[in-house]
Enzyme design. Structure first.
Site, PDB file in Angstrom:
ATOM      1  N   GLY A  36      25.970 110.653  67.944  1.00  0.00           N
ATOM      2  CA  GLY A  36      25.481 112.022  67.919  1.00  0.00           C
ATOM      3  C   GLY A  36      25.838 112.672  66.594  1.00  0.00           C
ATOM      4  N   GLN A  93      27.199 119.400  60.466  1.00  0.00           N
ATOM      5  CA  GLN A  93      28.019 118.299  59.930  1.00  0.00           C
ATOM      6  C   GLN A  93      27.502 117.771  58.594  1.00  0.00           C
ATOM      7  OE1 GLN A  93      28.048 116.120  63.934  1.00  0.00           O
ATOM      8  NE2 GLN A  93      30.015 115.533  63.054  1.00  0.00           N
ATOM      9  N   CYS A 130      34.668 112.021  66.555  1.00  0.00           N
ATOM     10  CA  CYS A 130      33.694 112.843  65.841  1.00  0.00           C
ATOM     11  C   CYS A 130      33.536 112.289  64.429  1.00  0.00           C
ATOM     12  CB  CYS A 130      34.184 114.290  65.795  1.00  0.00           C
ATOM     13  SG  CYS A 130      33.056 115.415  64.959  1.00  0.00           S
ATOM     14  N   LEU A 131      32.300 112.221  63.946  1.00  0.00           N
ATOM     15  CA  LEU A 131      32.068 111.701  62.595  1.00  0.00           C
ATOM     16  C   LEU A 131      32.709 112.604  61.538  1.00  0.00           C
ATOM     17  CD1 LEU A 131      28.375 110.451  62.912  1.00  0.00           C
ATOM     18  CD2 LEU A 131      30.468 109.082  62.947  1.00  0.00           C
ATOM     19  N   HIS A 173      29.193 117.939  73.280  1.00  0.00           N
ATOM     20  CA  HIS A 173      29.966 117.846  72.031  1.00  0.00           C
ATOM     21  C   HIS A 173      29.107 118.305  70.846  1.00  0.00           C
ATOM     22  CE1 HIS A 173      32.715 115.394  69.225  1.00  0.00           C
ATOM     23  NE2 HIS A 173      31.661 115.658  68.468  1.00  0.00           N
ATOM     24  N   GLU A 174      27.847 117.866  70.815  1.00  0.00           N
ATOM     25  CA  GLU A 174      26.977 118.215  69.680  1.00  0.00           C
ATOM     26  C   GLU A 174      26.576 119.688  69.708  1.00  0.00           C
ATOM     27  OE1 GLU A 174      27.037 116.168  67.401  1.00  0.00           O
ATOM     28  OE2 GLU A 174      27.712 114.451  68.592  1.00  0.00           O
ATOM     29  N   HIS A 181      29.141 121.854  68.253  1.00  0.00           N
ATOM     30  CA  HIS A 181      29.116 121.931  66.786  1.00  0.00           C
ATOM     31  C   HIS A 181      28.264 123.113  66.310  1.00  0.00           C
ATOM     32  CE1 HIS A 181      31.256 118.507  65.131  1.00  0.00           C
ATOM     33  NE2 HIS A 181      30.656 117.660  65.945  1.00  0.00           N
TER      34      HIS A 181
END
Ligand code: ZN
Length: 183
Positions: free
Chosen positions: A56, A61, A105-106, A147-148, A151
């Site tokens: 995701g 991000q 998380c990225l 989660h996304e 963000h």
């Protein structure tokens, strides 16, 4: 979120912002005109996500404060990918039943923590063709989509962890960013 994927294409891979960064703590703006430029951005974000690899990615991000997320939580050898791009995603309903997942998380590489969230959510979004979609998600998909969407509201999974753990991870990320800046 982290995960293993292979994907081949000619789209652009964007650099992913690493926490702490003020853009990761900002409120993303709704998209009111679905332009070709935004469709390209969605495709690039999918490419960036698969390349990382992850399951995701949210537009903030890569430094774009717009309400756009991409995800693909299909797991397993030989399973067809299911790339989803969601413009203006909204959670319409969430189950009382909760689920705990070890999230990553990225933007917070190699750090993980258990987060409790509703086990199922109903999400409404605009797809890349401008068509409104609605779907119930469970399991990993439910965790990932929440989660996304977090963000887009400037919220990270570490915000759900105990303050000491959050501070420890943030210090590690500050150190990582200093190391990356020296390269
Ligand atoms: Zn994330």
């Amino acid at each position: 979120m982290g995960g293993a994927f292979a994907y081949i294409s000619v789209m652009t891979v964007h650099p992913i912002l690493i926490h702490p960064d003020p853009r990761l703590k900002s409120l993303a703006k709704p998209i009111d005109d679905l332009s070709d430029e935004l469709r390209v951005l969605a495709d690039d974000m999918l490419q960036t996500m698969y390349h990382a690899p992850g399951i995701g990615l949210a537009a903030p991000q890569i430094g774009r404060l717009q309400r756009l997320i991409v995800l693909d939580c299909v797991k397993g050898e030989g399973m067809a990918p299911r790339p989803l791009a969601m413009f203006n995603p909204e959670i319409l309903a969430a189950s009382d039943e909760l689920n705990t997942y070890e999230e990553g998380c990225l933007s917070i590489p190699e750090q993980y923590g258990e987060v409790v969230r509703p086990a199922e959510v109903t999400v409404r979004w605009i797809d890349r063709d401008g068509v409104e979609q609605q779907e119930d998600f469970g399991g990993l998909w439910a965790t990932c989509v929440q989660h996304e969407i977090d963000h887009l509201d400037g919220r990270l999974f570490i915000d759900y962890l105990k303050p000491l753990r959050r501070q420890m991870i943030t210090r590690k990320m500050q150190k990582l960013k200093r190391e990356l800046a020296r390269k």
